[in-house]
Design an enzyme around this catalytic site. Structure first.
Site, PDB file in Angstrom:
ATOM      1  N   LEU A 208    -130.156  76.918 -48.229  1.00  0.00           N
ATOM      2  CA  LEU A 208    -129.914  77.859 -49.503  1.00  0.00           C
ATOM      3  C   LEU A 208    -130.727  77.473 -50.691  1.00  0.00           C
ATOM      4  O   LEU A 208    -131.556  76.101 -50.949  1.00  0.00           O
ATOM      5  CB  LEU A 208    -128.429  77.026 -49.864  1.00  0.00           C
ATOM      6  CG  LEU A 208    -127.969  77.529 -51.358  1.00  0.00           C
ATOM      7  CD1 LEU A 208    -127.337  78.883 -51.038  1.00  0.00           C
ATOM      8  CD2 LEU A 208    -126.668  76.447 -51.585  1.00  0.00           C
TER       9      LEU A 208
ATOM     10  N   ARG B 122    -123.295  74.743 -80.060  1.00  0.00           N
ATOM     11  CA  ARG B 122    -121.987  73.730 -79.932  1.00  0.00           C
ATOM     12  C   ARG B 122    -122.182  72.647 -80.592  1.00  0.00           C
ATOM     13  O   ARG B 122    -123.316  72.518 -81.056  1.00  0.00           O
ATOM     14  CB  ARG B 122    -121.589  73.507 -78.455  1.00  0.00           C
ATOM     15  CG  ARG B 122    -121.475  74.876 -77.792  1.00  0.00           C
ATOM     16  CD  ARG B 122    -120.755  74.522 -76.205  1.00  0.00           C
ATOM     17  NE  ARG B 122    -120.463  75.741 -75.704  1.00  0.00           N
ATOM     18  CZ  ARG B 122    -119.573  75.760 -74.728  1.00  0.00           C
ATOM     19  NH1 ARG B 122    -119.139  74.567 -74.042  1.00  0.00           N
ATOM     20  NH2 ARG B 122    -119.383  76.927 -74.097  1.00  0.00           N
TER      21      ARG B 122
ATOM     22  N   HIS C   9    -116.396  69.075 -68.376  1.00  0.00           N
ATOM     23  CA  HIS C   9    -117.632  69.534 -67.652  1.00  0.00           C
ATOM     24  C   HIS C   9    -117.525  68.580 -66.484  1.00  0.00           C
ATOM     25  O   HIS C   9    -118.254  68.858 -65.618  1.00  0.00           O
ATOM     26  CB  HIS C   9    -118.598  69.010 -68.776  1.00  0.00           C
ATOM     27  CG  HIS C   9    -118.466  70.054 -70.040  1.00  0.00           C
ATOM     28  ND1 HIS C   9    -118.418  71.397 -69.742  1.00  0.00           N
ATOM     29  CD2 HIS C   9    -118.579  69.820 -71.352  1.00  0.00           C
ATOM     30  CE1 HIS C   9    -118.340  71.831 -70.982  1.00  0.00           C
ATOM     31  NE2 HIS C   9    -118.392  71.030 -71.714  1.00  0.00           N
TER      32      HIS C   9
ATOM     33  N   ARG D 291    -113.159  67.644 -74.306  1.00  0.00           N
ATOM     34  CA  ARG D 291    -113.865  68.740 -73.376  1.00  0.00           C
ATOM     35  C   ARG D 291    -114.985  68.001 -72.155  1.00  0.00           C
ATOM     36  O   ARG D 291    -115.089  68.744 -71.240  1.00  0.00           O
ATOM     37  CB  ARG D 291    -114.652  69.532 -74.332  1.00  0.00           C
ATOM     38  CG  ARG D 291    -113.942  70.229 -75.257  1.00  0.00           C
ATOM     39  CD  ARG D 291    -114.618  71.259 -76.141  1.00  0.00           C
ATOM     40  NE  ARG D 291    -115.739  72.128 -75.435  1.00  0.00           N
ATOM     41  CZ  ARG D 291    -115.220  73.288 -75.170  1.00  0.00           C
ATOM     42  NH1 ARG D 291    -114.143  73.778 -75.342  1.00  0.00           N
ATOM     43  NH2 ARG D 291    -116.073  74.015 -74.676  1.00  0.00           N
TER      44      ARG D 291
ATOM     45  N   ASP E 244    -117.253  79.175 -66.094  1.00  0.00           N
ATOM     46  CA  ASP E 244    -116.599  79.012 -67.606  1.00  0.00           C
ATOM     47  C   ASP E 244    -115.403  78.507 -67.323  1.00  0.00           C
ATOM     48  O   ASP E 244    -114.711  78.573 -66.329  1.00  0.00           O
ATOM     49  CB  ASP E 244    -116.622  80.403 -68.045  1.00  0.00           C
ATOM     50  CG  ASP E 244    -116.510  80.207 -69.616  1.00  0.00           C
ATOM     51  OD1 ASP E 244    -116.550  79.247 -70.105  1.00  0.00           O
ATOM     52  OD2 ASP E 244    -115.918  81.366 -70.188  1.00  0.00           O
TER      53      ASP E 244
ATOM     54  N   GLY F 127    -114.018  73.515 -70.720  1.00  0.00           N
ATOM     55  CA  GLY F 127    -113.365  73.071 -72.098  1.00  0.00           C
ATOM     56  C   GLY F 127    -111.818  73.351 -72.136  1.00  0.00           C
ATOM     57  O   GLY F 127    -111.009  72.212 -72.209  1.00  0.00           O
TER      58      GLY F 127
ATOM     59  N   TRP G 263    -126.759  76.175 -77.638  1.00  0.00           N
ATOM     60  CA  TRP G 263    -127.165  74.949 -78.612  1.00  0.00           C
ATOM     61  C   TRP G 263    -126.319  75.041 -79.817  1.00  0.00           C
ATOM     62  O   TRP G 263    -126.309  74.182 -80.375  1.00  0.00           O
ATOM     63  CB  TRP G 263    -128.644  75.162 -78.716  1.00  0.00           C
ATOM     64  CG  TRP G 263    -129.531  75.072 -77.507  1.00  0.00           C
ATOM     65  CD1 TRP G 263    -130.222  76.227 -77.024  1.00  0.00           C
ATOM     66  CD2 TRP G 263    -130.053  73.873 -77.262  1.00  0.00           C
ATOM     67  NE1 TRP G 263    -130.795  75.713 -76.053  1.00  0.00           N
ATOM     68  CE2 TRP G 263    -130.812  74.405 -76.099  1.00  0.00           C
ATOM     69  CE3 TRP G 263    -129.771  72.582 -77.287  1.00  0.00           C
ATOM     70  CZ2 TRP G 263    -131.574  73.251 -75.347  1.00  0.00           C
ATOM     71  CZ3 TRP G 263    -130.389  71.642 -76.471  1.00  0.00           C
ATOM     72  CH2 TRP G 263    -131.273  72.095 -75.375  1.00  0.00           C
TER      73      TRP G 263
ATOM     74  N   ARG H  37    -116.932  89.125 -69.596  1.00  0.00           N
ATOM     75  CA  ARG H  37    -118.326  89.554 -70.266  1.00  0.00           C
ATOM     76  C   ARG H  37    -119.430  88.628 -69.588  1.00  0.00           C
ATOM     77  O   ARG H  37    -119.356  87.887 -68.616  1.00  0.00           O
ATOM     78  CB  ARG H  37    -118.159  89.251 -71.618  1.00  0.00           C
ATOM     79  CG  ARG H  37    -117.927  87.759 -71.962  1.00  0.00           C
ATOM     80  CD  ARG H  37    -118.030  87.564 -73.622  1.00  0.00           C
ATOM     81  NE  ARG H  37    -117.447  86.156 -73.619  1.00  0.00           N
ATOM     82  CZ  ARG H  37    -116.278  86.007 -74.731  1.00  0.00           C
ATOM     83  NH1 ARG H  37    -115.478  86.891 -75.006  1.00  0.00           N
ATOM     84  NH2 ARG H  37    -115.795  84.572 -74.953  1.00  0.00           N
TER      85      ARG H  37
END
Ligand code: IPE
Ligand code: IPE
Ligand code: MG
Length: 254
Positions: A134, A74, A40, A36, A23, A26, A72, A197
């Site tokens: 991995l 956004r 990403h 933004r 997170d 942005g 979705w 969270r």
């Protein structure tokens, strides 16, 4: 998850499975007066570094939350930018991941994706399915509530067909119908970007995971930052309901 999924390691060991909410892309861009989308793109670089670290340090599973079932909501331009970024990143990275013996898997509801993205996902999974290094799990259009609902649907179907008895619908059964059925439970959960969270990530699977939150924005999260998180993990005493003394005296098997 396998039957021994809750088997713990002594805390001085590396986590077998690291799950990350990536997170802050942005805000990283906004801080630099950039759109933004640039955040990403910078986030993809951080993904490369973290995957590389985990592959080199024999981490068994790395699960990355790339797009939630709620994302979705956004603006459409951001969603379509993210979809194009997934396609181009998959295209660019898959051969290198394959060469590095990484097995790529996707969890989440793919039905909502374009035909093109769905086929890139399937191709990537097939190309890398026999790799033994991995396991990189990409959670895309994933939600913990979705995962539980799809598991319950499968279970209800089996019960109504007479393939499964109601009394056998226990924790292990639910576990085996989740999208993470054959993976060990996450040992270490990391969320970058400062929010504390879970945002509908692996709800069931995080029951005994060690949680680590950092204000570092995802594009700035590098190999040193991951090492810090692993260091913190190693200081924790995992008790799984036992007392600290039981764990210390090794009178129980975790
Ligand atoms: C995480 O970064 C990436 C996705 C959810 C796809 P954000 O885009 O949520 O970044 P912030 O939280 O707005 O800074
Ligand atoms: C969680 O981040 C999802 C991903 C990182 C893919 P969000 O930025 O969407 O979470 P909220 O909305 O702040 O809870
Ligand atoms: Mg966010």
């Amino acid at each position: 998850m396998s039957a021994d999924a809750s088997t713990s390691l002594p805390s001085e060991s590396n986590p077998r499975h690291i799950a990350i909410i990536m997170d802050g892309n942005g805000r990283w861009a906004q801080k630099r007066m950039m759109p933004r989308a640039m955040g990403h793109k910078a986030g993809v670089k951080a993904v490369r570094a973290i995957v590389d670290y985990c592959a080199r340090h024999n981490i068994e599973v790395l699960t990355l939350f790339a797009f939630s079932s709620e994302n979705w909501r956004r603006p459409v331009e951001e969603v379509s930018m993210l979809m194009s970024l997934f396609i181009s990143t998959l295209q660019k990275e898959i051969n290198k991941l394959d060469k590095n013996n990484v097995r790529v898997r996707f969890i989440g509801d793919r039905a909502a994706f374009s035909e093109q993205l769905r086929s890139k996902i399937t191709e990537g999974e097939i190309q890398t399915q026999n790799n033994t290094g991995l396991t990189l799990v990409v959670a895309a259009n994933y939600g913990g509530r979705w995962d539980l609902s799809q598991a319950f649907q499968k279970i209800a179907g089996k019960v109504s067909e007479g393939e499964l008895l109601i009394q056998n619908v226990d924790e292990q059964c639910i576990d085996q119908h989740l999208s993470t059925a054959d993976l060990p439970e996450p040992d270490l959960f990391i969320r970058t970007g400062g929010e504390q969270r879970v945002s509908n990530f692996l709800l069931w699977q995080l029951a005994y995971t060690e949680l680590y939150f950092t204000p570092t924005l995802w594009p700035d999260f590098n190999q040193n930052a991951l090492e810090e998180a692993i260091k913190s993990f190693k200081t924790r005493q995992r008790r799984f309901g036992h007392t600290g003394e039981q764990v210390l005296n090794k009178t129980i098997t975790l």
